[in-house]
Design a protein around this motif. Structure first.
Motif, PDB file in Angstrom:
ATOM      1  N   THR A  14    -116.004 -69.155  15.378  1.00  0.00           N
ATOM      2  CA  THR A  14    -115.036 -69.983  16.095  1.00  0.00           C
ATOM      3  C   THR A  14    -114.070 -69.120  16.893  1.00  0.00           C
ATOM      4  OG1 THR A  14    -115.204 -71.614  14.325  1.00  0.00           O
ATOM      5  CG2 THR A  14    -113.334 -71.810  15.809  1.00  0.00           C
ATOM      6  N   ALA A  15    -113.611 -68.017  16.318  1.00  0.00           N
ATOM      7  CA  ALA A  15    -112.683 -67.127  17.014  1.00  0.00           C
ATOM      8  C   ALA A  15    -113.341 -66.474  18.226  1.00  0.00           C
ATOM      9  CB  ALA A  15    -112.166 -66.060  16.057  1.00  0.00           C
ATOM     10  N   ILE A  16    -114.629 -66.176  18.153  1.00  0.00           N
ATOM     11  CA  ILE A  16    -115.329 -65.590  19.292  1.00  0.00           C
ATOM     12  C   ILE A  16    -115.371 -66.569  20.461  1.00  0.00           C
ATOM     13  CG2 ILE A  16    -117.605 -64.852  20.111  1.00  0.00           C
ATOM     14  CD1 ILE A  16    -117.990 -63.530  17.366  1.00  0.00           C
ATOM     15  N   VAL A  17    -115.675 -67.826  20.179  1.00  0.00           N
ATOM     16  CA  VAL A  17    -115.716 -68.836  21.236  1.00  0.00           C
ATOM     17  C   VAL A  17    -114.336 -69.027  21.854  1.00  0.00           C
ATOM     18  CG1 VAL A  17    -116.120 -71.290  21.672  1.00  0.00           C
ATOM     19  CG2 VAL A  17    -117.710 -70.012  20.250  1.00  0.00           C
ATOM     20  N   PRO A  21    -115.637 -66.933   6.153  1.00  0.00           N
ATOM     21  CA  PRO A  21    -115.219 -65.961   7.185  1.00  0.00           C
ATOM     22  C   PRO A  21    -116.199 -65.867   8.352  1.00  0.00           C
ATOM     23  CG  PRO A  21    -114.915 -65.022   5.021  1.00  0.00           C
ATOM     24  CD  PRO A  21    -115.671 -66.300   4.838  1.00  0.00           C
ATOM     25  N   GLN A  22    -117.475 -66.053   8.078  1.00  0.00           N
ATOM     26  CA  GLN A  22    -118.456 -66.014   9.157  1.00  0.00           C
ATOM     27  C   GLN A  22    -118.244 -67.174  10.124  1.00  0.00           C
ATOM     28  OE1 GLN A  22    -122.334 -65.831   7.348  1.00  0.00           O
ATOM     29  NE2 GLN A  22    -121.738 -64.116   6.042  1.00  0.00           N
ATOM     30  N   ALA A  68    -110.260 -56.869  16.821  1.00  0.00           N
ATOM     31  CA  ALA A  68    -109.686 -56.397  15.560  1.00  0.00           C
ATOM     32  C   ALA A  68    -109.471 -57.564  14.596  1.00  0.00           C
ATOM     33  CB  ALA A  68    -108.368 -55.671  15.812  1.00  0.00           C
ATOM     34  N   VAL A  69    -108.985 -58.682  15.109  1.00  0.00           N
ATOM     35  CA  VAL A  69    -108.778 -59.858  14.254  1.00  0.00           C
ATOM     36  C   VAL A  69    -110.122 -60.392  13.757  1.00  0.00           C
ATOM     37  CG1 VAL A  69    -108.001 -62.259  14.271  1.00  0.00           C
ATOM     38  CG2 VAL A  69    -106.571 -60.482  15.260  1.00  0.00           C
ATOM     39  N   ASN A  70    -111.139 -60.383  14.617  1.00  0.00           N
ATOM     40  CA  ASN A  70    -112.462 -60.854  14.196  1.00  0.00           C
ATOM     41  C   ASN A  70    -113.042 -59.984  13.083  1.00  0.00           C
ATOM     42  OD1 ASN A  70    -112.401 -62.964  15.993  1.00  0.00           O
ATOM     43  ND2 ASN A  70    -113.635 -61.919  17.529  1.00  0.00           N
ATOM     44  N   VAL A  71    -112.925 -58.678  13.224  1.00  0.00           N
ATOM     45  CA  VAL A  71    -113.429 -57.780  12.175  1.00  0.00           C
ATOM     46  C   VAL A  71    -112.633 -57.967  10.891  1.00  0.00           C
ATOM     47  CG1 VAL A  71    -113.739 -55.354  11.525  1.00  0.00           C
ATOM     48  CG2 VAL A  71    -114.347 -56.109  13.807  1.00  0.00           C
ATOM     49  N   PHE A  72    -111.318 -58.168  11.007  1.00  0.00           N
ATOM     50  CA  PHE A  72    -110.491 -58.409   9.824  1.00  0.00           C
ATOM     51  C   PHE A  72    -110.899 -59.701   9.120  1.00  0.00           C
ATOM     52  CE2 PHE A  72    -106.717 -60.367   7.899  1.00  0.00           C
ATOM     53  CZ  PHE A  72    -106.462 -59.432   6.921  1.00  0.00           C
TER      54      PHE A  72
END
Length: 118
Positions: free
Chosen positions: A75-78, A69-70, A38-42
């Motif tokens: 970075t958030a995915i890793v 944002p990309q 949810a945070v990644n999509v936001f």
């Protein structure tokens, strides 16, 4: 398009909070993962939803997509993969140590004479 993305963020957040409050290790892990998604999509949607536009401003291009944002989402995915691996290992160790997957277990008393007068 914005309504669809906002609804998806809300549903992911709602499902993540519900699973996190279940007080079992596996649903807590799934809930934290849903909250991460949810945070990644936001974060991705915070750079304006633009379809078919290049991520970098070039000569002769009027509209472009913000690349920040990309980069934040990548970075958030890793970080979320690493965090999920750590949480899985901690919960697996707790499960194997106590043969129970409750998150709110009370520690057992080591004093065998707890209820007897001395």
């Amino acid at each position: 398009m914005e309504l669809l993305v906002a609804s998806a963020i809300g549903i992911l957040t709602m499902g993540g909070l519900y699973l996190t409050l279940r007080m079992r290790t596996f649903p807590v892990i799934l809930g934290v993962s849903l909250l991460t998604y949810a945070v990644n999509v936001f974060l991705f949607a915070s750079g304006r939803l633009t379809v078919g536009a290049p991520p970098i401003l070039r000569d002769g291009v009027e509209t472009y997509t913000d690349p920040l944002p990309q980069a934040l989402v990548l970075t958030a995915i890793v970080i979320s993969f690493g965090m999920t691996a750590v949480v899985v290992m901690i919960s697996l160790g707790a499960f194997l140590g106590s043969d129970d997957d409750h998150v709110d277990d009370q520690p057992e008393s080591t004093n065998s004479n707890a209820g007897e007068p001395s």
